[in-house]
Write a protein that holds these residues in place. Structure first.
Motif, short mmCIF file in Angstrom:
data_model
loop_
_atom_site.label_atom_id
_atom_site.label_comp_id
_atom_site.label_asym_id
_atom_site.label_seq_id
_atom_site.Cartn_x
_atom_site.Cartn_y
_atom_site.Cartn_z
N ALA A 114 1.11 -1.39 0.18
CA ALA A 114 0.41 -0.08 0.35
C ALA A 114 0.99 1.52 0.07
N THR A 115 0.90 2.17 -0.65
CA THR A 115 0.72 3.63 -0.61
C THR A 115 0.11 4.35 0.80
N GLU A 116 1.29 5.25 0.97
CA GLU A 116 1.36 6.05 2.43
C GLU A 116 0.62 6.77 2.60
N ASP A 117 -0.87 6.97 1.50
CA ASP A 117 -1.31 8.23 1.68
C ASP A 117 -2.95 7.12 1.18
N LEU A 118 -2.49 5.32 0.63
CA LEU A 118 -3.65 4.43 0.99
C LEU A 118 -3.41 4.05 2.91
N ILE A 119 -2.26 4.06 3.26
CA ILE A 119 -2.62 3.46 5.02
C ILE A 119 -3.51 4.65 5.93
N LEU A 120 -2.83 5.72 5.11
CA LEU A 120 -3.15 6.90 5.99
C LEU A 120 -4.90 7.31 6.06
N ARG A 121 -5.67 7.15 4.83
CA ARG A 121 -6.78 7.20 4.51
C ARG A 121 -7.53 5.74 5.50
N ALA A 122 -7.24 4.40 5.30
CA ALA A 122 -7.41 3.38 6.20
C ALA A 122 -7.86 3.69 7.73
N LYS A 138 5.01 2.37 20.01
CA LYS A 138 5.17 3.21 20.87
C LYS A 138 6.66 3.62 20.72
N ALA A 139 7.50 3.45 20.18
CA ALA A 139 8.81 2.84 19.76
C ALA A 139 8.96 4.43 18.28
N LEU A 140 7.22 4.68 18.51
CA LEU A 140 8.22 5.65 17.02
C LEU A 140 7.18 7.42 17.76
N ARG A 141 7.49 6.89 19.55
CA ARG A 141 7.26 8.83 20.23
C ARG A 141 7.63 10.15 19.15
N CYS A 142 7.80 9.96 18.24
CA CYS A 142 7.78 11.92 17.56
C CYS A 142 7.72 12.91 18.50
N PRO A 143 8.60 14.01 18.02
CA PRO A 143 8.51 15.34 18.72
C PRO A 143 7.21 15.15 17.73
N SER A 144 6.59 15.55 16.97
CA SER A 144 5.11 15.91 16.53
C SER A 144 4.07 15.07 17.78
N ASP A 145 4.58 13.88 18.01
CA ASP A 145 3.60 13.25 18.78
C ASP A 145 3.35 14.90 20.53
N LEU A 146 4.96 14.99 20.74
CA LEU A 146 4.59 15.43 21.76
C LEU A 146 3.94 16.81 21.98
N ASP A 147 4.43 17.93 20.79
CA ASP A 147 3.81 19.02 19.82
C ASP A 147 2.02 19.05 20.49
N ARG A 148 1.34 18.04 20.25
CA ARG A 148 0.07 18.21 21.09
C ARG A 148 -0.08 17.08 22.60
N THR A 149 -0.99 17.33 23.35
CA THR A 149 -1.24 16.02 24.11
C THR A 149 -2.42 14.76 24.17
N LEU A 150 -1.67 13.62 23.78
CA LEU A 150 -1.85 12.61 23.45
C LEU A 150 -2.45 12.26 24.31
N PRO A 151 -3.35 11.55 24.72
CA PRO A 151 -3.88 10.31 25.81
C PRO A 151 -2.12 9.10 25.49
N PRO A 152 -1.80 8.58 27.07
CA PRO A 152 -0.65 7.99 27.20
C PRO A 152 -0.91 6.83 26.13
N ASP A 153 -2.22 6.16 26.05
CA ASP A 153 -1.63 5.27 25.19
C ASP A 153 -2.60 5.19 23.42
N ALA A 154 -2.09 6.39 22.69
CA ALA A 154 -2.64 7.34 21.82
C ALA A 154 -1.52 7.37 20.46
N PHE A 155 -1.71 7.30 19.24
CA PHE A 155 -0.42 6.99 18.65
C PHE A 155 -0.87 8.01 17.23
N GLU A 156 -0.50 8.90 17.34
CA GLU A 156 -0.67 10.12 15.56
C GLU A 156 -0.31 9.14 14.47
N TYR A 157 -1.25 8.74 13.71
CA TYR A 157 -1.42 7.45 12.74
C TYR A 157 -0.57 8.48 12.02
#
Length: 181
Positions: free
Chosen positions: A104-112, A153-172
């Motif tokens: 799949a392309t990145e766009d298709l994964i993002l849409r999923a 979890k290994a991908l907790r990147c700076p963009s995740d830290l720019d906004r407050t996410l619940p501890p069990d969440a990820f920016e897809y």
């Protein structure tokens, strides 16, 4: 004098050239090289359990049922639990040539992921993800789900830290980019 038809091809042969003994098919070469990496005994056979890994190493992403269909077609008479190079190469070469099971392309994964995010928050919680991936379609096993969550979890990147996410969440969107690497 040269024949007036010499060098001309019919319309079908231009689109689908037939392999000739003097023309090595690049897909055969790719399939052979990938197979031989897993042929530890150097006897031109691999365990059927390795076939999915080999096919995925070539950039194909078949579902488990599609993979099982391919394995069944490649197994020696009966269910020997082995696949030979002789049966593997033409089957996988055909898959590669037809561009079946493309990733799949990145766009298709993002849409999923966006489809799973009914509130359009830009992130998913572990519970939302598990509910979706283990409950329908070709469900993830608990091991597959745990492996995916570990990668997330290994991908907790700076963009995740720019906004407050619940501890069990990820920016897809971050995970979709990661999956394309």
């Amino acid at each position: 004098m040269a024949n007036k038809f010499q060098g001309k091809r019919d319309a079908n042969s231009a689109e689908h050239p037939l392999p000739t003994p003097s023309m090595e098919c690049p897909f055969n070469k790719l399939a052979t090289e990938a197979f031989l990496v897993f042929d530890e005994a150097h006897n031109e056979t691999v365990d059927v359990r390795e076939v999915g890994t080999i096919i995925r190493s070539l950039g194909c992403c078949p579902s488990e049922s599609e993979l099982q269909h391919l394995v069944t077609a490649m197994e020696e008479d009966g269910t020997t639990q082995f696949v030979t190079l002789q049966k593997f190469v033409p089957t996988v070469s055909s898959v590669l040539q037809q561009k079946r099971f493309q990733s799949a392309t990145e766009d298709l994964i993002l849409r999923a992921f966006q489809t799973l995010d009914s509130e359009r928050k830009g992130f998913l919680t572990r519970k939302e993800l598990e509910s979706s991936l283990t409950g329908s379609g070709e469900p993830f096993s608990s091991d597959e789900m745990e492996e995916m969550w570990t990668a997330i979890k290994a991908l907790r990147c700076p963009s995740d830290l720019d906004r407050t996410l619940p501890p069990d969440a990820f920016e897809y969107s971050v995970y979709a980019k990661y999956m394309m690497k």
